[in-house]
Motif scaffolding. Sequence first.
Motif, short mmCIF file in Angstrom:
data_model
loop_
_atom_site.label_atom_id
_atom_site.label_comp_id
_atom_site.label_asym_id
_atom_site.label_seq_id
_atom_site.Cartn_x
_atom_site.Cartn_y
_atom_site.Cartn_z
N UNK A 185 -7.71 -4.01 -0.11
CA UNK A 185 -7.79 -2.59 -0.48
C UNK A 185 -8.32 -1.69 0.64
N UNK A 186 -8.37 -2.20 1.85
CA UNK A 186 -8.73 -1.34 2.98
C UNK A 186 -7.50 -0.55 3.42
N UNK A 187 -7.73 0.72 3.76
CA UNK A 187 -6.64 1.62 4.15
C UNK A 187 -6.82 2.00 5.62
N UNK A 188 -5.80 1.74 6.43
CA UNK A 188 -5.79 2.10 7.85
C UNK A 188 -4.83 3.28 8.03
N UNK B 6 -12.81 -6.62 9.35
CA UNK B 6 -13.08 -5.44 8.52
C UNK B 6 -13.10 -5.90 7.07
N UNK B 7 -14.09 -5.45 6.32
CA UNK B 7 -14.25 -5.89 4.94
C UNK B 7 -13.33 -5.20 3.96
N UNK B 8 -13.74 -5.20 2.70
CA UNK B 8 -12.93 -4.67 1.61
C UNK B 8 -13.19 -3.18 1.40
N UNK B 9 -12.17 -2.51 0.91
CA UNK B 9 -12.32 -1.14 0.42
C UNK B 9 -12.70 -0.11 1.46
N UNK B 10 -12.47 -0.39 2.73
CA UNK B 10 -12.78 0.60 3.78
C UNK B 10 -11.66 1.62 3.89
N UNK B 11 -12.02 2.83 4.31
CA UNK B 11 -11.05 3.90 4.57
C UNK B 11 -11.19 4.31 6.03
N UNK B 12 -10.18 4.00 6.82
CA UNK B 12 -10.20 4.29 8.24
C UNK B 12 -9.10 5.30 8.52
N UNK B 13 -9.48 6.50 8.92
CA UNK B 13 -8.51 7.58 9.07
C UNK B 13 -7.80 7.52 10.41
N UNK B 14 -6.99 8.53 10.67
CA UNK B 14 -6.08 8.53 11.81
C UNK B 14 -6.80 8.58 13.16
N UNK B 15 -6.16 7.99 14.15
CA UNK B 15 -6.56 8.06 15.56
C UNK B 15 -7.90 7.37 15.84
N UNK B 16 -8.26 6.40 15.04
CA UNK B 16 -9.48 5.64 15.33
C UNK B 16 -9.18 4.50 16.31
N UNK B 17 -10.22 4.07 17.02
CA UNK B 17 -10.12 2.93 17.93
C UNK B 17 -11.26 1.97 17.62
N UNK C 191 -5.74 -8.70 3.55
CA UNK C 191 -6.04 -8.93 2.15
C UNK C 191 -5.09 -8.18 1.23
N UNK C 192 -5.18 -8.49 -0.02
CA UNK C 192 -4.35 -7.85 -1.04
C UNK C 192 -4.63 -6.35 -1.09
N UNK C 193 -3.58 -5.56 -1.17
CA UNK C 193 -3.72 -4.12 -1.31
C UNK C 193 -4.00 -3.36 -0.04
N UNK C 194 -3.94 -4.01 1.11
CA UNK C 194 -4.17 -3.31 2.39
C UNK C 194 -3.03 -2.34 2.66
N UNK C 195 -3.37 -1.16 3.19
CA UNK C 195 -2.37 -0.18 3.60
C UNK C 195 -2.54 0.10 5.09
N UNK C 196 -1.42 0.14 5.81
CA UNK C 196 -1.44 0.44 7.24
C UNK C 196 -0.43 1.54 7.51
N UNK C 197 -0.92 2.64 8.09
CA UNK C 197 -0.11 3.83 8.26
C UNK C 197 0.80 3.78 9.47
N UNK C 198 1.59 4.84 9.65
CA UNK C 198 2.58 4.90 10.73
C UNK C 198 1.95 4.76 12.12
N UNK C 199 2.62 4.00 12.98
CA UNK C 199 2.31 3.88 14.40
C UNK C 199 0.94 3.26 14.69
N UNK C 200 0.33 2.65 13.70
CA UNK C 200 -0.92 1.94 13.96
C UNK C 200 -0.63 0.57 14.57
N UNK C 201 -1.59 0.07 15.35
CA UNK C 201 -1.44 -1.20 16.05
C UNK C 201 -2.60 -2.11 15.66
#
Length: 257
Positions: A36-39, A51-62, A16-26
Motif C-alpha cells: 500500500x505504499x504509493x510512489x 520502504x515500509x507499508x502505507x508510505x506516500x512518496x510524492x513526485x520528484x523525490x530521490x 508488496x500488495x497494493x503498491x502504486x508507482x507513478x509515471x517515469x519513476x525509476x
Amino acid sequence: MKIHPTAIIAEDVQLGEGVEIGPYSIIGPDVKIGKDTVIGPHTVIDNYTQIGEGCKILQFCSIGAPPQDLKFGGEKTGVIIGNFNTIREYVSIHRGTTADTGTTVIGDHNLFMAYVHIAHNCKVGSNVIIANSTGLAGHVEVEDYAIISPLSGVHQFCRIGAHSIVGGASAVVKDIPPYTMANGNRATLFGLNLIGLTRRGFSESSIAAVKQAYRIIFRSDLLLEEALEKAKNEVEDCPEVRHFIDFIQKSKRSICR
C-alpha cells in the motif's frame, strides 16, 4: 499493484500488495517496498533501499542515492524507511556510509515537507515533522515527536531531542535537549515546549518535574556536572526527567544553552 507503463523497475525489486508507482519513476535493484505504499511520478528509489507499508512518496523525490561524502567508495550501504511516512515533493534521502552504521534510518509516521534533505547515516525516529527546505547533515539523530521548522540547517553529528521544537531558519550546531524550544543562528534555548507536552498528554507532575530539572541545569550558576547531579538528587524521578538528564550527559557536541 498499479504500475504505470513508463516506470522502470529492476528485476529483483520486491513490491508488496497494493503498491502504486507513478509515471517515469525509476526503482533500482535490491529495493523492497511494503504494501500500500504509493510512489509518485518522476521519483527515483536507488539501490539497497527498504520502504515500509502505507508510505506516500510524492513526485520528484530521490531516495537511496549515494552519499555526498568524498570518502564514499561505492560500498553496499542503504536506507531503511518505516511505515506510514509522508515524503513530499523534492525530498532527498541519501544512503549511509561505512563510517558507523552504514545505514540511514527513518522510523514511522513522519512528515517530511518539500525540499527536505536527510543526509547519510542520519537516524530519524517516529512522529517527527521536518518542514520545508530543512537540511540534516550526516550522522544527525532526531528523536520521536521532534519538530524542525522551515529553512533550518542541522550540523553533522548533532542530536535533536524528543518532543523538542526548533524554530524557523535556525542553524543548529549543538544538541537540542528533549522537551525544549530552540531558535536562532546559532540556535539557543528558549525554555520548554510546554504547549507540545500538554497536547501530547504528559501529566502535570511530569511537566513540573522537567521544569524543575530545566531550571537547575540551565538557569542556575552551577557548573553543568554539578547541575546534573543536583537535578538527579532533588527532582522527582520520572521517565521524562531521566531521559532529559541522560540525553545531556551523553552529548558529544555539547548542549545548546
